[in-house]
Design a protein around this motif. Sequence first.
Motif, PDB file in Angstrom:
ATOM      1  N   HIS B 271       0.868  -1.251   0.078  1.00  0.00           N
ATOM      2  CA  HIS B 271      -0.068  -0.024  -0.064  1.00  0.00           C
ATOM      3  C   HIS B 271       0.754   1.225   0.008  1.00  0.00           C
ATOM      4  CE1 HIS B 271       1.126  -0.495   4.230  1.00  0.00           C
ATOM      5  NE2 HIS B 271       0.986   0.871   4.401  1.00  0.00           N
ATOM      6  N   PRO B 304       0.540   7.017   0.068  1.00  0.00           N
ATOM      7  CA  PRO B 304      -0.415   6.205  -0.402  1.00  0.00           C
ATOM      8  C   PRO B 304      -1.831   6.672  -0.321  1.00  0.00           C
ATOM      9  CG  PRO B 304       0.603   5.749   2.015  1.00  0.00           C
ATOM     10  CD  PRO B 304       1.430   6.529   1.346  1.00  0.00           C
ATOM     11  N   SER B 305      -2.727   6.346  -0.959  1.00  0.00           N
ATOM     12  CA  SER B 305      -3.994   6.760  -0.869  1.00  0.00           C
ATOM     13  C   SER B 305      -4.680   6.344   0.678  1.00  0.00           C
ATOM     14  CB  SER B 305      -4.970   6.135  -1.800  1.00  0.00           C
ATOM     15  OG  SER B 305      -5.168   4.813  -1.506  1.00  0.00           O
ATOM     16  N   SER B 307      -7.371   5.572   1.411  1.00  0.00           N
ATOM     17  CA  SER B 307      -8.314   4.424   1.424  1.00  0.00           C
ATOM     18  C   SER B 307      -7.410   3.052   1.585  1.00  0.00           C
ATOM     19  CB  SER B 307      -9.268   3.906   0.073  1.00  0.00           C
ATOM     20  OG  SER B 307      -8.472   4.421  -1.171  1.00  0.00           O
ATOM     21  N   SER B 308      -6.224   3.042   0.842  1.00  0.00           N
ATOM     22  CA  SER B 308      -5.560   1.659   0.845  1.00  0.00           C
ATOM     23  C   SER B 308      -4.709   1.825   2.217  1.00  0.00           C
ATOM     24  CB  SER B 308      -4.480   2.026  -0.281  1.00  0.00           C
ATOM     25  OG  SER B 308      -3.563   2.978   0.057  1.00  0.00           O
ATOM     26  N   HIS B 309      -4.243   2.870   2.784  1.00  0.00           N
ATOM     27  CA  HIS B 309      -3.914   3.233   3.963  1.00  0.00           C
ATOM     28  C   HIS B 309      -4.858   2.188   4.884  1.00  0.00           C
ATOM     29  CE1 HIS B 309      -2.728   4.948   8.017  1.00  0.00           C
ATOM     30  NE2 HIS B 309      -1.784   4.274   7.884  1.00  0.00           N
ATOM     31  N   GLN B 311      -7.210   0.318   4.664  1.00  0.00           N
ATOM     32  CA  GLN B 311      -7.424  -1.189   4.417  1.00  0.00           C
ATOM     33  C   GLN B 311      -6.393  -1.823   5.121  1.00  0.00           C
ATOM     34  OE1 GLN B 311      -7.880  -1.625   0.088  1.00  0.00           O
ATOM     35  NE2 GLN B 311      -9.287  -3.472   0.491  1.00  0.00           N
TER      36      GLN B 311
END
Lengths: 266, 323
Positions: B271, B304-305, B307-309, B311
């Motif tokens: 991520h 990182p975005s 949302s990916s972080h 997640q």
Amino acid sequence: MRTMAESRSGAYSAPVTVARALVIDDDEDDRASVRMHLEDYGVDVLAPDRQYANVEELADYAVAQQVDVTICDHRLQPRQLAPFFGAEAVAELVKRSHVAVLVTGYFDMDFDTSIRQYRAHIPALLEREQLQEPDLLQQTVDTVQREIGGDISAARRLHRTIVRVGDIANENSAPVLDVFIPGWRPSQAVRMPAAVLPEHLAVDIRRLRGRHLVAQVNVGALRKEDVFFGAVEDVVEPKDWPVTNWGEGASLPEGDGLPAGLFEES
Amino acid sequence: MTTSITVVDVGHGNCTLIRDGSFTALVDVAPGDVPLSLLEDLNISHLDAVVISHADDDHIGGLANLLLAVDVAAVWVNGDPARSGKSWDAARAALQVAEDGDRTVVHAAVGAGTRIVSPSGRVALTVLAPAGANLLYGTGVAPPNSGRNTANGLSAIVAVSVDGHVQALLTGDADSRAFKKLHASKANLRANILVFPHHGGLSNGPTERFAMDLCDAVQPEVVVFSVGRAKRGFPRSEIVAAVRSRSSAHVACTQLNVECAVRLPRDPSAHLHPTASAAGRTGGMCCAGTLEVDFSASAPSYSPSLSSHRQFVVSSAPTRMCR
């Protein structure tokens, strides 16, 4: 017959496998032990019982054997195999782009002094018992190959920085400087072998106590024992701040820049 | 043309890179090779400005490395002349070398009102605190009608604005007293990104109250704790809880706290920012790692975005403080 890279994982994990190795060790039993471990993994081992008058002679000999790796013991002097440390030999071999790995059973005693002195050209080293880990030896060989090819890990890249000299001491009969490297870890002292100092600083190392030096250090090192030094340049001399600018168009007087007769110091 | 703010994972410490085209600035430089590696990866060999919030090791320790590696046009540093710290002494020596080489102008204080603007005018670094008059007393001294000055109390607070909007508030180790003075002066502290002061540690006051008040004043979208996994207790759990209670901001620690995950995740880097150096990357210790916010497009873009972080946190930090 297993190769070194497939011995543990069951699959080749490295681009190059060690097929032929030169072992340099002053202890006959240790030579035999290393030979046995490596031959178990199908490595053709050359372990001559010979002496070397100087580093160049050892390096010439090793390079001429056309082996995949030279495995060199650090303490070569006790049985008069050579009058120098293995670290110096490995550093010379790596400078010649020959894959060489330093091995020692005296890591804790020697890493601060005779190993750190040459560590800038020793990409990886193994403690003696680690030679029984064939995967580890293969990884070490890969690391050395990468560094010879110019791929130096962040943890081993040298950067110019400021080091502060704390104490001066002796270790293993060699003078050392205990230095602090704020650009690495501000509170942890590291032993700098006096042998890495340039001649003009090595003349009287006692005067360096408490001074700041410009030096190359691998400030990305993860462990204290992996810290080493490249070129040590000079002392940052404390300044007696001079008057350097009297304003545009003004001419600067001789000497310290101050008009004579005013504010004289006794 | 790149316009970005990058909060660098240096472990426990601070370092933020600000870019606008060829304009580059750093605020704080922690020890280690990561700030240098980041600059090298980005082909940056010249910095227009370096601001050091105060002279603690984890903010100034890497300044000597930096000054001897790249050209730095100007350094603003809140020093601590009464202190005889190794980092402070080494920084002084390196500043002397840089100044002697006519490469660097040294400004021996970072007080409110200091403003550094990129040539395009898009990006500005504005120092909000400490007040210049207070700086004149130095550390260890109690100005009239005030408590004793501390290094953290005199830490610079820097607002980074893009196109006139404050995007990031870089707070160094500023404490509750510093923010109280700012609040009393009716300073506008609103910012999208809050790099939380003192890495989420103690604040010289009621800890939870301080965190809540700060969130109320800043109203951030993202709160960053610049921390190292090896240094336990940063951020403090009650501070993270207070932030969460007062704000819906995305919480991002640069490294994964042991309190959040005793074991390191199996896939620790998928991520992360794809290229940016991060101190936790090698050991698989990053949480958000190095966080870059790009302002080149109309809307800010995080890497990182977020949302990916999020997640990653949900899947890899079973006892996460940020919930």
